[in-house]
Design an enzyme around this catalytic site. Structure first.
Site, PDB file in Angstrom:
ATOM      1  N   GLU A   1     -63.047   2.717  14.870  1.00 30.09           N
ATOM      2  CA  GLU A   1     -63.839   1.659  14.252  1.00 30.09           C
ATOM      3  C   GLU A   1     -63.469   1.943  12.641  1.00 30.09           C
ATOM      4  O   GLU A   1     -63.444   0.915  12.096  1.00 30.09           O
ATOM      5  CB  GLU A   1     -65.280   1.803  14.376  1.00 30.09           C
ATOM      6  CG  GLU A   1     -66.426   0.840  13.547  1.00 30.09           C
ATOM      7  CD  GLU A   1     -67.749   1.490  13.669  1.00 30.09           C
ATOM      8  OE1 GLU A   1     -68.457   1.007  12.713  1.00 30.09           O
ATOM      9  OE2 GLU A   1     -68.068   2.423  14.513  1.00 30.09           O
TER      10      GLU A   1
ATOM     11  N   ASP B   1     -69.017  -3.256  15.994  1.00 26.65           N
ATOM     12  CA  ASP B   1     -68.096  -1.902  15.890  1.00 26.65           C
ATOM     13  C   ASP B   1     -66.897  -1.826  16.982  1.00 26.65           C
ATOM     14  O   ASP B   1     -65.980  -1.340  16.491  1.00 26.65           O
ATOM     15  CB  ASP B   1     -69.226  -0.838  16.128  1.00 26.65           C
ATOM     16  CG  ASP B   1     -70.250  -0.564  15.190  1.00 26.65           C
ATOM     17  OD1 ASP B   1     -69.976  -1.039  14.153  1.00 26.65           O
ATOM     18  OD2 ASP B   1     -71.188   0.105  15.350  1.00 26.65           O
TER      19      ASP B   1
ATOM     20  N   GLU C   1     -64.004  -4.075  16.097  1.00 25.94           N
ATOM     21  CA  GLU C   1     -63.323  -3.311  14.718  1.00 25.94           C
ATOM     22  C   GLU C   1     -62.517  -2.084  15.435  1.00 25.94           C
ATOM     23  O   GLU C   1     -61.406  -1.899  15.126  1.00 25.94           O
ATOM     24  CB  GLU C   1     -64.132  -2.665  13.667  1.00 25.94           C
ATOM     25  CG  GLU C   1     -64.749  -3.860  12.852  1.00 25.94           C
ATOM     26  CD  GLU C   1     -65.657  -3.173  11.530  1.00 25.94           C
ATOM     27  OE1 GLU C   1     -65.734  -3.826  10.743  1.00 25.94           O
ATOM     28  OE2 GLU C   1     -66.275  -1.995  11.792  1.00 25.94           O
TER      29      GLU C   1
ATOM     30  N   ASP D   1     -62.156  -1.215  10.512  1.00 24.73           N
ATOM     31  CA  ASP D   1     -62.917  -1.779   9.299  1.00 24.73           C
ATOM     32  C   ASP D   1     -61.963  -2.133   8.180  1.00 24.73           C
ATOM     33  O   ASP D   1     -62.186  -3.398   7.668  1.00 24.73           O
ATOM     34  CB  ASP D   1     -63.945  -0.900   8.839  1.00 24.73           C
ATOM     35  CG  ASP D   1     -64.541  -1.271   7.682  1.00 24.73           C
ATOM     36  OD1 ASP D   1     -65.390  -2.065   7.647  1.00 24.73           O
ATOM     37  OD2 ASP D   1     -64.371  -0.827   6.557  1.00 24.73           O
TER      38      ASP D   1
END
Length: 239
Positions: free
Chosen positions: A51, A123, A126, A55
């Site tokens: 994650e 989450d 990502e 991001d």
């Protein structure tokens, strides 16, 4: 290399097909499996690190899509639009479009936590991007299907400027630079009248006033103040 569990392998292959990717693509299936494993399943083998990578990946894709499609846009508008594109709300919505919840492994009380579903899906989305990026160390497995979503959403946001989120863009900057959140103060409320900007808001960081804005609502005034502040940061005035 495929997974040791045929059923899980078939599940992930179904998801990959939804992305429009070939099963012959150089996907690291163990990473994709990890990207869809919630921390409630394992404290050590879960999606959290992927994650973190994802991001950065989703922000990069959003930035490149905006740069390619709106080359004349000021940087401040880029940041405001991108903050919407990469928000949990949008990422969770995209995750649902691909049915990501069907493949996400969740255990214990987290599986029944409806309030946390948006955050979990964002989450995991990502993390999936992180897994696809690390499979090739480039965006070849991501941009062919994610670009269209971001182009469509960016066009929608441009048609509705009220969706621009300068508050989120400013918050991202202050957290990155100073590890603190900006403070908003409503300093004046005028008597209501038709089409009048009733509220004046200021945005402060520590003891410095970064900007001031007007709006018909407190929220609108705060967004206006954040826009002034963010643009002044991007293009500081020369002494």
């Amino acid at each position: 290399m495929k997974l040791a569990y045929p059923r899980r392998q078939r599940q992930l292959e179904t998801l990959v097909k939804k992305f429009g990717l070939s099963l012959e693509a150089p996907i690291k299936w163990e990473l994709l499996d990890l990207a869809l494993t919630h921390p409630s399943v394992s404290d050590s083998e879960n999606y959290e690190q992927l994650e973190f990578v994802g991001d950065a990946v989703v922000r990069l894709v959003a930035a490149v899509v905006l740069w390619e499609n709106y080359p004349d846009f000021p940087v401040g508008d880029f940041a405001a639009i991108r903050s919407v594109l990469v928000s949990d709300r949008i990422l969770a919505k995209l995750a649902k479009e691909y049915g990501l919840q069907l493949y996400l492994l969740v255990a214990g009380s987290a599986s029944g936590d409806r309030m946390g579903q948006q955050s979990r899906l964002a989450d995991a989305f990502e993390a999936v991007l992180g897994a696809l990026y690390l499979s090739t160390n480039n965006l070849d497995l991501i941009r062919p299907w994610l670009d269209d979503h971001f182009r469509r959403l960016a066009a929608e946001i441009r048609r509705d400027p009220a969706r621009l989120n300068y508050k989120a863009a400013l918050q991202e900057w202050t957290q990155a630079q100073f590890k603190v959140l900006p403070e908003y103060r409503v300093v004046e409320i005028s008597s209501p009248s038709h089409n009048q900007e009733r509220f004046i808001a200021e945005v402060w960081l520590h003891e410095d006033k970064l900007g001031q804005g007007k709006g018909r609502s407190i929220k609108a005034a705060e967004q206006a103040a954040a826009k002034v502040a963010f643009l002044s940061i991007e293009h500081p005035q020369k002494p």
